[in-house]
Scaffold this active site. Structure first.
Site, mmCIF file in Angstrom:
data_model
loop_
_atom_site.group_PDB
_atom_site.id
_atom_site.type_symbol
_atom_site.label_atom_id
_atom_site.label_comp_id
_atom_site.label_asym_id
_atom_site.label_seq_id
_atom_site.Cartn_x
_atom_site.Cartn_y
_atom_site.Cartn_z
ATOM 1 N N GLY B 148 0.881 -1.210 -0.132
ATOM 2 C CA GLY B 148 0.288 0.261 -0.410
ATOM 3 C C GLY B 148 1.000 1.197 -0.189
ATOM 4 O O GLY B 148 2.228 1.282 0.269
ATOM 5 N N CYS B 149 0.363 2.441 -0.801
ATOM 6 C CA CYS B 149 1.040 4.018 0.101
ATOM 7 C C CYS B 149 1.279 4.344 0.373
ATOM 8 O O CYS B 149 2.679 4.272 0.950
ATOM 9 C CB CYS B 149 0.233 4.452 -1.230
ATOM 10 S SG CYS B 149 -1.504 4.901 -0.510
#
Lengths: 346, 346, 346, 346
Positions: B148-149
């Site tokens: 995930g970012c």
């Protein structure tokens, strides 16, 4: 009802804080704006420097001098730190002097000197009426220190928990995002639109920001014991607004309900602090140009921390609005006079 | 040198992550872009949906189907969570499948179910090459889970301190600001330009964000013991970028020099992580469109915490860039092929 | 002085225009806000939908119905075009109905039908008091059509030149930039923050925008002859504000002094139109949240054109502020009641 | 294929234009970056001044001097106007000197003097390859004048219509919106983030902008007769990008199809100009960081005008990208080498 007519002078009128003071005063029903003073822009039309203040556009900015500031009931000082003590010393004791700068916020002279590098100018009543006991100290006061914008948001966020004895004082972590106006009108490369639009960056990380000791001082008042704060300010791509995320470890055994009750008890009757209904989170847009602080909290039981989010307009509740609110209290006016709680959104 | 010609399909091509994968692949010298697939926009010219991808504008978007995706060497999946497991199951084992979604990131099935509410699809090698041991796991891999970012930024920020044994695992506090593209192309009122421009707000506060367990998992790998994280994401008025402020309590006796050395040791040879010189702070603008993560740290001795600031582009290093970097490793290409470390600034 | 107490209902309260009407009315000293009505959000707290309106946050949104709207002195309609005629028809003739939508702006039924595709609902007095003769028509009126936001800026920009007979009617060119709120709260991809922040694009180019005939109509009133306009609207990365650049060919022999005099004559006594001093140019930030229109003009003798720049807040002077100003006139209140001319800046 | 190795020096490396030249050159496969020179920042690491250029961060900025610039195959000058003539004069004739500044753009010495106030430095081949005949003049050239950013957008927008003889030369109206980087890194109050974010304003209205004569010159080349332009630039709240709205009166009898054919004929084979399909409009976000110009046109028969919308990145196609494209042509490299047509979006 006959309205009072309070004569007010504003010094530092060319900056963002001074401009916001003038914006609010220009629609305050009990105020007459007297001298509008500044330094480098003295002699100019106010409309050149503050083109949004249409009703005052043709007023000429005067030099900041004792002569120009005397003869008013109230004097607002929106000056760089270190400059207000000298001006205030030359004004009579019965004039209400409201210092929007940092000079008279800190009680501890050593701390002042460590963070600001100059001699301590003394401590004035602290213009954050929502703190316990603050209103009493402001009533009739003739010298008021307006809190810093970050401390306003951080103290409103955390004070109820410390007052209620629900938070541990030794490990508060605060991360705030501020709009560019918080850095003033300084011509610095990193404040250029090209640099700011579309990006974020931190600054003053690691305890170096001058608002850290002010936050610790205010939380210490509520906790009755020293509070240690890790504070990181960041610069966000917006002109106005502060979003503060404040977290503290919760005393073992505290419940989510107790936490909520503490904040409700503190703010249910406050005209300018809104604890949002469950599920709704603060937004700086919702308080743009308004004197409202929006709050919400969540108890992260897994991490053992309460997280409080607080949104204010750094120039209104965080500076000029808080200043006018404090003036109203000091002068015995209804506290909300001349202030709006509604933001300009979207 | 003869260049390889790797055939690549991209599913989810109409979203922001899919668009960024295509942007990077379109200039990757070893790649031929095969099927460009999506769901609701199938049949449209890509130029209608991704008007910035000029070299691919006339390509027609195909339906996401096993038929369309088979026959390629590599398949990128940029799908809503829950959708990629089924697609991947129908692709041969020797096809490199890179899942930019969440389905295969978490090791713990119970945690998956609690945060995502569906059955766990299994765990794939984690596409964050800078983590200890990650490159080895990626070499030759045929299934890769792109982080995930937010976790990308948080793990890059904190991992060196845990690897070096300098940080306490029980009280990590992370506050991140993300640009709007992190929330995807969803048509929701709070994501409208009118709502976002000029303001900030938090969301998913109190441990509810799905990236929290992923961050704790990754820090646990480095610490060798469970790590507890308080994570607060906020939405900032910018299209791209994540600025993460991560803090952890430092093991007593640790010095500022030891901290700095730990991060230098971890990143001095990394092509896409830049530990900035003292006094310079990360800025999301500096990494816009680039695969670089900018880092800086400060030791706040007063608070007993190290504060690490990390700036990435959520769509590049935080999603598509990390995915391409992982692809390069898996296929034995030079790791930086097709990726730039320079941001588009100002 | 005893204040009047005018009961006001607002329909369409969940949109941007309706929210701005409520923001202004909430501090209008002569108004009591009665029904707050909307359609899809009926039953919700207003604070959920308009979180910036703190003083009205606990009010419940009612269904838009004749029942709910009757019994008020004034009804504001902030509805999609085509919807207000029916509502208005059911309200008594002595209720002041102020339509912030398009339905009653155009005089020509054919033009209406060509641009809006529905039957013409009739024409009401036009709520732009600064136009010649407009105030007279508004005094005592019980039906008012609020101008479109673009026409407000374009007509304020150009009318004085046509009234004074200094401009050629056959080749007016107008290019306007509008903030996103002008497009309403519609959930459309191109209005997402991700799409809008950091970029500009045009729309409705080539005469197709529905405000084109309204601008031509208004300029025709001033010119006494049909005026032909090329109008291009663009969408700018800001939440509020319109910056209009309007140019017209100047009648041969006209001097710069004559041009300036024409605009000065038109606006010197207007409380909400500011012709800036020479050398100062309008800025939408200077009028944010205010009812002021800022104007400046330049005579480009080389090109034979006068260029007028006009900045307004599309939601205030361009919609809700103009509506309240018109209400004040219709009801015989001082025209500026409840309105501020100062913008919230920076 | 053996790649060439062209040695390039960049002067003015600390500004926005110089930074963009370096960004593009740093991934140009045939270029070796030699001297990086600037004035006030000489001696600093490039990473301090251009923190986004990670691969060049440790390079030290040299003083701009003939000594430092000699010995390269190509020298880019990104200097304030008036400064490049002197530098260029000291460089050998066989060095390719590319001036990103204004000094060598205008043919007419009187016009130069009227708009810039200094002596005319002469005229160099004009680096806008898409203009008729421009590529021929650039091939083998050793002095190139890079067009201004506004002229790039305006000339790409209008030239096909003049070349095809479809437009009247006497009444062109152009309104452009530019991001802040177009104004450079100058520390001026009106360029501060606080002032720019959330608002728009015009400047240089009425023919005063220095790009007006350059636009008229370029359109005159296409029309074969003098063209009169009314040009209004505005400053938009974005860091990069120009959106130009250009309109001209159409020669009587011209059809929409003829207009479209003229633009198609001009640009169908151009690698960096995209005439969008009907119904799609340019957006500056779609070309961010790319060398593409997006175009669309509409024929407003009612107004007798064609309206062309053109979006470019002012720093890429509008400055550094156009410069590199021209360098490629001059040196006989494939024209698109080192340039991308894809924008970084959203």
């Amino acid at each position: 009802m006959e309205r009072m007519s309070i004569s007010v002078a504003v010094s530092g009128a060319s900056g963002y804080a001074g401009g916001e003071v003038l914006r609010l005063l220009s629609t305050h029903p009990d105020v007459t704006i007297g001298a509008i003073a500044a330094h480098s822009s003295a002699g100019s039309r106010l409309g050149e420097v503050q083109p949004h203040l249409h009703s005052l556009a043709d007023r000429i900015i005067e030099e900041t001098s004792t002569d120009n500031l005397t003869g008013h009931d109230v004097v607002f000082l929106a000056l760089p730190h270190g400059a207000s003590a000298e001006v205030a010393a030359q004004l009579p004791d019965d004039v209400l002097v409201i210092d929007a700068g940092a000079d008279h916020r800190l009680e501890d002279a050593d701390t002042w000197q460590r963070f600001y590098g100059s001699a301590h100018a003394g401590t004035w009543p602290y213009g954050l009426p929502e703190l316990p006991g603050a209103r009493e100290a402001l009533r009739g006061a003739r010298r008021i220190a307006v809190p810093g914008c970050y401390p306003t948001s951080a103290l409103l966020a955390l004070t109820p928990g410390f007052t209620a004895g629900l938070l541990q004082p030794d490990d508060v972590v605060i991360v705030s995002a501020s709009g560019a106006s918080g850095a003033g009108k300084a011509q610095k490369t990193h404040l250029l639109g090209s640099e700011m639009m579309g990006g974020m960056s931190p600054y003053g990380v690691g305890g170096g920001h001058r608002h850290t000791p002010e936050i610790e001082q205010g939380l210490g008042w509520a906790a009755g014991t020293p509070v240690t704060v890790s504070f990181t300010p960041t610069l966000a791509p917006m002109a106005r607004g502060i979003l503060t995320t404040a977290t503290a470890r919760v005393i073992a055994g505290t419940t989510a309900a107790q936490l909520r009750e503490a904040w409700e008890a503190a703010y249910d009757d406050e005209p300018f602090v809104t604890l949002l209904p469950d599920g709704q989170w603060p937004a700086t847009k919702s308080v743009l140009g308004s004197n409202t602080a929006q709050l919400q909290l969540a108890f992260d039981e897994h991490a053992g921390r309460v997280i409080i989010s607080c949104a204010i307009d750094n120039l209104t509740k965080g500076t000029a609005g808080g200043a006018v609110q404090s003036m109203n209290i000091a002068l015995g006016l209804p506290e909300t006079t001349g202030l709006t709680g509604s933001g300009v959104a979207p």
